[in-house]
Design a protein around this motif. Sequence first.
Motif, PDB file in Angstrom:
ATOM      1  N   PRO A  17       0.835  -1.206   0.000  1.00  0.00           N
ATOM      2  CA  PRO A  17       0.000   0.000   0.000  1.00  0.00           C
ATOM      3  C   PRO A  17       0.869   1.254   0.000  1.00  0.00           C
ATOM      4  O   PRO A  17       2.014   1.237   0.413  1.00  0.00           O
ATOM      5  CB  PRO A  17      -0.803  -0.109   1.295  1.00  0.00           C
ATOM      6  N   VAL A  18       0.294   2.338  -0.468  1.00  0.00           N
ATOM      7  CA  VAL A  18       0.986   3.628  -0.457  1.00  0.00           C
ATOM      8  C   VAL A  18       1.143   4.064   0.995  1.00  0.00           C
ATOM      9  O   VAL A  18       0.202   3.993   1.782  1.00  0.00           O
ATOM     10  CB  VAL A  18       0.165   4.680  -1.236  1.00  0.00           C
ATOM     11  N   VAL A  19       2.335   4.513   1.341  1.00  0.00           N
ATOM     12  CA  VAL A  19       2.584   5.014   2.689  1.00  0.00           C
ATOM     13  C   VAL A  19       2.249   6.500   2.689  1.00  0.00           C
ATOM     14  O   VAL A  19       2.824   7.275   1.935  1.00  0.00           O
ATOM     15  CB  VAL A  19       4.046   4.779   3.104  1.00  0.00           C
ATOM     16  N   MET A  20       1.283   6.872   3.511  1.00  0.00           N
ATOM     17  CA  MET A  20       0.829   8.264   3.576  1.00  0.00           C
ATOM     18  C   MET A  20       1.400   8.931   4.823  1.00  0.00           C
ATOM     19  O   MET A  20       1.482   8.316   5.878  1.00  0.00           O
ATOM     20  CB  MET A  20      -0.698   8.316   3.651  1.00  0.00           C
ATOM     21  N   PRO A  21       1.735  10.215   4.712  1.00  0.00           N
ATOM     22  CA  PRO A  21       2.136  10.962   5.916  1.00  0.00           C
ATOM     23  C   PRO A  21       0.946  11.083   6.869  1.00  0.00           C
ATOM     24  O   PRO A  21      -0.204  10.899   6.477  1.00  0.00           O
ATOM     25  CB  PRO A  21       2.519  12.340   5.365  1.00  0.00           C
ATOM     26  N   ASP A  22       1.245  11.440   8.103  1.00  0.00           N
ATOM     27  CA  ASP A  22       0.179  11.657   9.085  1.00  0.00           C
ATOM     28  C   ASP A  22      -0.759  12.755   8.606  1.00  0.00           C
ATOM     29  O   ASP A  22      -0.351  13.674   7.892  1.00  0.00           O
ATOM     30  CB  ASP A  22       0.766  12.073  10.440  1.00  0.00           C
ATOM     31  N   ASP A  23      -2.014  12.689   9.028  1.00  0.00           N
ATOM     32  CA  ASP A  23      -3.006  13.691   8.635  1.00  0.00           C
ATOM     33  C   ASP A  23      -2.561  15.107   8.992  1.00  0.00           C
ATOM     34  O   ASP A  23      -2.771  16.039   8.214  1.00  0.00           O
ATOM     35  CB  ASP A  23      -4.356  13.398   9.282  1.00  0.00           C
ATOM     36  N   GLU A  24      -1.950  15.276  10.162  1.00  0.00           N
ATOM     37  CA  GLU A  24      -1.519  16.608  10.580  1.00  0.00           C
ATOM     38  C   GLU A  24      -0.518  17.196   9.586  1.00  0.00           C
ATOM     39  O   GLU A  24      -0.594  18.374   9.230  1.00  0.00           O
ATOM     40  CB  GLU A  24      -0.891  16.552  11.974  1.00  0.00           C
ATOM     41  N   VAL A  25       0.390  16.377   9.093  1.00  0.00           N
ATOM     42  CA  VAL A  25       1.378  16.836   8.111  1.00  0.00           C
ATOM     43  C   VAL A  25       0.679  17.212   6.806  1.00  0.00           C
ATOM     44  O   VAL A  25       0.988  18.235   6.191  1.00  0.00           O
ATOM     45  CB  VAL A  25       2.447  15.754   7.870  1.00  0.00           C
ATOM     46  N   LEU A  26      -0.286  16.415   6.391  1.00  0.00           N
ATOM     47  CA  LEU A  26      -1.022  16.711   5.161  1.00  0.00           C
ATOM     48  C   LEU A  26      -1.841  17.989   5.298  1.00  0.00           C
ATOM     49  O   LEU A  26      -1.944  18.767   4.347  1.00  0.00           O
ATOM     50  CB  LEU A  26      -1.916  15.535   4.780  1.00  0.00           C
ATOM     51  N   TYR A  27      -2.412  18.238   6.469  1.00  0.00           N
ATOM     52  CA  TYR A  27      -3.151  19.480   6.697  1.00  0.00           C
ATOM     53  C   TYR A  27      -2.206  20.685   6.614  1.00  0.00           C
ATOM     54  O   TYR A  27      -2.563  21.722   6.055  1.00  0.00           O
ATOM     55  CB  TYR A  27      -3.863  19.467   8.045  1.00  0.00           C
ATOM     56  N   GLU A  28      -1.004  20.549   7.183  1.00  0.00           N
ATOM     57  CA  GLU A  28      -0.031  21.638   7.117  1.00  0.00           C
ATOM     58  C   GLU A  28       0.383  21.905   5.674  1.00  0.00           C
ATOM     59  O   GLU A  28       0.527  23.060   5.262  1.00  0.00           O
ATOM     60  CB  GLU A  28       1.198  21.310   7.965  1.00  0.00           C
ATOM     61  N   LEU A  29       0.563  20.844   4.896  1.00  0.00           N
ATOM     62  CA  LEU A  29       0.909  20.997   3.489  1.00  0.00           C
ATOM     63  C   LEU A  29      -0.226  21.680   2.725  1.00  0.00           C
ATOM     64  O   LEU A  29       0.007  22.581   1.903  1.00  0.00           O
ATOM     65  CB  LEU A  29       1.232  19.634   2.871  1.00  0.00           C
ATOM     66  N   ALA A  30      -1.459  21.288   3.019  1.00  0.00           N
ATOM     67  CA  ALA A  30      -2.615  21.915   2.372  1.00  0.00           C
ATOM     68  C   ALA A  30      -2.680  23.400   2.728  1.00  0.00           C
ATOM     69  O   ALA A  30      -2.974  24.242   1.866  1.00  0.00           O
ATOM     70  CB  ALA A  30      -3.904  21.207   2.783  1.00  0.00           C
ATOM     71  N   ASP A  31      -2.383  23.742   3.980  1.00  0.00           N
ATOM     72  CA  ASP A  31      -2.373  25.148   4.397  1.00  0.00           C
ATOM     73  C   ASP A  31      -1.292  25.936   3.648  1.00  0.00           C
ATOM     74  O   ASP A  31      -1.511  27.082   3.252  1.00  0.00           O
ATOM     75  CB  ASP A  31      -2.150  25.278   5.906  1.00  0.00           C
ATOM     76  N   LEU A  32      -0.133  25.310   3.455  1.00  0.00           N
ATOM     77  CA  LEU A  32       0.937  25.972   2.713  1.00  0.00           C
ATOM     78  C   LEU A  32       0.474  26.287   1.292  1.00  0.00           C
ATOM     79  O   LEU A  32       0.621  27.410   0.805  1.00  0.00           O
ATOM     80  CB  LEU A  32       2.190  25.096   2.673  1.00  0.00           C
ATOM     81  N   PHE A  33      -0.133  25.304   0.626  1.00  0.00           N
ATOM     82  CA  PHE A  33      -0.589  25.536  -0.742  1.00  0.00           C
ATOM     83  C   PHE A  33      -1.769  26.500  -0.797  1.00  0.00           C
ATOM     84  O   PHE A  33      -1.931  27.222  -1.774  1.00  0.00           O
ATOM     85  CB  PHE A  33      -0.909  24.215  -1.444  1.00  0.00           C
ATOM     86  N   ARG A  34      -2.558  26.561   0.273  1.00  0.00           N
ATOM     87  CA  ARG A  34      -3.647  27.538   0.342  1.00  0.00           C
ATOM     88  C   ARG A  34      -3.086  28.951   0.278  1.00  0.00           C
ATOM     89  O   ARG A  34      -3.635  29.833  -0.388  1.00  0.00           O
ATOM     90  CB  ARG A  34      -4.447  27.345   1.635  1.00  0.00           C
TER      91      ARG A  34
END
Length: 113
Positions: A17-34
């Motif tokens: 399976p694809v290894v995904m980063p923790d949700d908190e890290v993904l939220y921070e990345l989404a905020d950066l792109f926002r």
Amino acid sequence: MTGLEQMTPAGQENTEPVVMPDDEVLYELADLFRVFGDSTRIKILYALHDNELCVQDIANAVQLSQSAVSHQLRVLKDTKLVRFRRDGKTVYYALDDDHVRSILSMGMDHIEE
């Protein structure tokens, strides 16, 4: 295939399976792109691409009021995309590091393809 499996270069299915980063890290990345999703902030970042500027110089470059620029600079500082230094009463802003330049350059490369 569930969409979470990775494909090998030869196109054969990889059962890991694809290894995904923790949700908190993904939220921070989404905020950066926002932050990059606002054209005013992009203009400010481009004004600072190769320059260290005060608020008035940024406002002149992007044709906005000092107040509007100051508001956007706060957002950019909070997300560590710009840094500042004081020289007497004047505050100068610059891109925080080469990562920010790289993100801007890669974005331009992508849209120019």
